[in-house]
Design an enzyme around this catalytic site. Structure first.
Site, PDB file in Angstrom:
ATOM      1  N   GLY A   1      -9.701  -3.537  -2.357  1.00  0.00           N
ATOM      2  CA  GLY A   1     -10.608  -4.559  -1.849  1.00  0.00           C
ATOM      3  C   GLY A   1     -12.054  -4.258  -2.190  1.00  0.00           C
ATOM      4  O   GLY A   1     -12.817  -5.162  -2.577  1.00  0.00           O
TER       5      GLY A   1
ATOM      6  N   VAL B   1      -5.305   2.535   0.039  1.00  0.00           N
ATOM      7  CA  VAL B   1      -5.308   1.978  -1.316  1.00  0.00           C
ATOM      8  C   VAL B   1      -5.665   0.501  -1.285  1.00  0.00           C
ATOM      9  O   VAL B   1      -6.397   0.008  -2.142  1.00  0.00           O
ATOM     10  CB  VAL B   1      -3.952   2.209  -2.005  1.00  0.00           C
ATOM     11  CG1 VAL B   1      -3.970   1.618  -3.410  1.00  0.00           C
ATOM     12  CG2 VAL B   1      -3.632   3.698  -2.077  1.00  0.00           C
ATOM     13  N   ASP B   2      -5.176  -0.222  -0.288  1.00  0.00           N
ATOM     14  CA  ASP B   2      -5.584  -1.615  -0.115  1.00  0.00           C
ATOM     15  C   ASP B   2      -7.094  -1.714   0.076  1.00  0.00           C
ATOM     16  O   ASP B   2      -7.754  -2.601  -0.469  1.00  0.00           O
ATOM     17  CB  ASP B   2      -4.875  -2.239   1.084  1.00  0.00           C
ATOM     18  CG  ASP B   2      -3.529  -2.848   0.725  1.00  0.00           C
ATOM     19  OD1 ASP B   2      -3.339  -3.214  -0.447  1.00  0.00           O
ATOM     20  OD2 ASP B   2      -2.670  -2.947   1.609  1.00  0.00           O
ATOM     21  N   VAL B   3      -7.645  -0.815   0.894  1.00  0.00           N
ATOM     22  CA  VAL B   3      -9.090  -0.830   1.132  1.00  0.00           C
ATOM     23  C   VAL B   3      -9.849  -0.525  -0.157  1.00  0.00           C
ATOM     24  O   VAL B   3     -10.837  -1.190  -0.485  1.00  0.00           O
ATOM     25  CB  VAL B   3      -9.457   0.171   2.241  1.00  0.00           C
ATOM     26  CG1 VAL B   3     -10.980   0.278   2.389  1.00  0.00           C
ATOM     27  CG2 VAL B   3      -8.841  -0.257   3.572  1.00  0.00           C
TER      28      VAL B   3
ATOM     29  N   ASP C   1       0.815  -1.214   0.000  1.00  0.00           N
ATOM     30  CA  ASP C   1       0.000   0.000   0.000  1.00  0.00           C
ATOM     31  C   ASP C   1       0.851   1.267   0.000  1.00  0.00           C
ATOM     32  O   ASP C   1       0.570   2.206  -0.743  1.00  0.00           O
ATOM     33  CB  ASP C   1      -0.929  -0.018   1.219  1.00  0.00           C
ATOM     34  CG  ASP C   1      -1.739   1.254   1.360  1.00  0.00           C
ATOM     35  OD1 ASP C   1      -2.871   1.302   0.832  1.00  0.00           O
ATOM     36  OD2 ASP C   1      -1.248   2.209   1.994  1.00  0.00           O
TER      37      ASP C   1
END
Length: 395
Positions: free
Chosen positions: A185, A180-182, A152
């Site tokens: 996802g 950014v990961d969220v 991220d």
């Protein structure tokens, strides 16, 4: 899809909700993939989390911990059933393939090409199972960026997100969560839902690809649009907004109040409540473009007026006048505020009295509440149950 009642009996957990009967083979780890699969599990899907013998990396991301478990791991793994497999072991690899054969969806975030030698890459599994939906998450795609590590922080830096975060005179700053990961996802979960809907129409599965860099650029919305559509060069504005003013925190007599004015009418109401109606008539502040051009002066004048009262005194006056405003909370304060508003931000995943406190699923369904009957699993905790299920008639 499998009969939801049969899954409920096999796993001793209610399988209900919009995705009841959907089976997800979750080969992802860390955050983006597990966040996506947790959302699917919350919606009623059976999610089988496949980990390496060493477990998901986030099991070791500590402190903080609850008991001996990483709160990072706990945050994105409720409502899942877990087992550990070593793909280099022929028996374990066979189990992995049996899980995929039962699945409607497979989610993976391995380095591009890493699954090919095990026959678990998207092309191989979709050749055997044409109705399977495979969601692949990478850092920078499967092309020229395939070998770049998908973390991220790197995506926040590479995308430009850090360049617009922080004080104007300070260094670029990452967001305080792996945002950014969220985003990736969320995009993966949306893509999976779209693919499931398309499969209902034509019976065919497909591959979905989500990468961190594109997710970050999409999440930059107006900032990225400014570059692409207008050739602008956004920079850091601290807590200010590039297109709206006043839209930032302000000092009051005793603390901070966040004011978010989105149009000229709201600005006029703000000025009236502050006792400075002349500002709304001043050509330097009468319109949003004018306020943006004179934002520093405007901030100073508004702060001077706001310092005459505490934040708690201003908030109801402004709210009653239709001026968007609110407190600057820490996370605990945000949770307390949500509780006070009846939003029930915290729930318990698992049996009453022995569950894990967690943030509730963000969507409410009129058809019924989300189940939180399964706490985040221990390493390899559900192996026997999963193997018994695999031994039953798949029909």
């Amino acid at each position: 899809m499998i009969d939801a009642a049969a899954l409920s009996r096999a796993f001793d957990r209610p399988m209900r909700g919009p995705l009841a009967g959907v089976v997800v083979a979750d080969f992802s780890r860390v955050l983006a993939g597990p966040y996506a699969t947790m959302l699917l599990a919350d919606m009623g899907a059976l999610v089988v989390k496949v980990e390496s013998p060493g477990g998901d990396d986030t099991r070791q991301w500590r402190q903080p911990v609850r008991g001996d478990e990483s709160t990072y791991f706990l945050s994105v793994n409720r409502n899942k059933f877990a087992l550990s497999l070593d793909f280099a072991d022929a028996d374990d690899l066979a189990i992995a393939h049996r899980i995929v054969a039962r699945a409607d969806v497979m989610v993976e975030n391995f380095r591009p090409g890493a699954l090919e030698r095990f026959g678990l890459d998207a092309a191989s599994v979709r050749a055997r199972h044409p109705s399977l939906i495979v969601a692949s998450l990478t850092g920078f795609g499967r092309g020229a960026g395939a070998d770049l590590p998908g973390y991220d922080l790197l995506a926040q830096a590479a995308s430009g997100l850090m360049s617009v975060t922080g004080d104007p005179d300070g260094p670029p700053t990452k967001v305080g969560v792996a945002v950014v990961d969220v985003l990736a996802g969320l995009h993966a979960a949306v893509g999976i839902l779209g693919a499931l809907h398309a499969r209902e129409r034509d019976g065919a599965g497909q591959r979905i690809e989500v990468d961190l860099l594109t997710s970050a650029l999409s999440g930059l919305v107006n900032q990225a649009s400014a570059v692409i559509a207008a050739g602008a060069s956004p920079g850091r504005l601290g807590n200010a907004h590039p297109s709206l003013a006043p839209y930032e925190p302000f000092a009051t007599a005793d603390g901070t109040l966040v004011i978010a004015v989105g149009n000229d009418r709201q600005f006029a109401h703000l000025c009236r409540v502050l006792g400075t109606p002349v500002l709304a008539e001043d050509p330097r502040f009468a319109t949003m473009p004018a306020r943006n051009a004179h934002r520093e002066l405007l901030h100073a004048l508004l702060t001077e007026a706001l310092r005459s009262r505490p934040a708690a005194a201003w908030a109801p006056l402004l709210t009653d006048a239709g001026v968007p405003c609110g407190p600057l909370n820490d996370i605990a304060g945000g949770i307390r505020m949500a509780e006070g508003l009846g939003l029930e931000p915290a729930v318990t995943a698992g049996p009453k009295g022995d569950g894990v406190p967690t943030v509730r699923h963000p969507i409410r369904y009129s058809s019924g509440p989300v189940d939180y009957t399964k706490a985040p699993p221990g390493l390899d905790a559900d192996r026997e149950r999963i193997l018994r299920w695999l031994a039953t008639d798949p029909a």
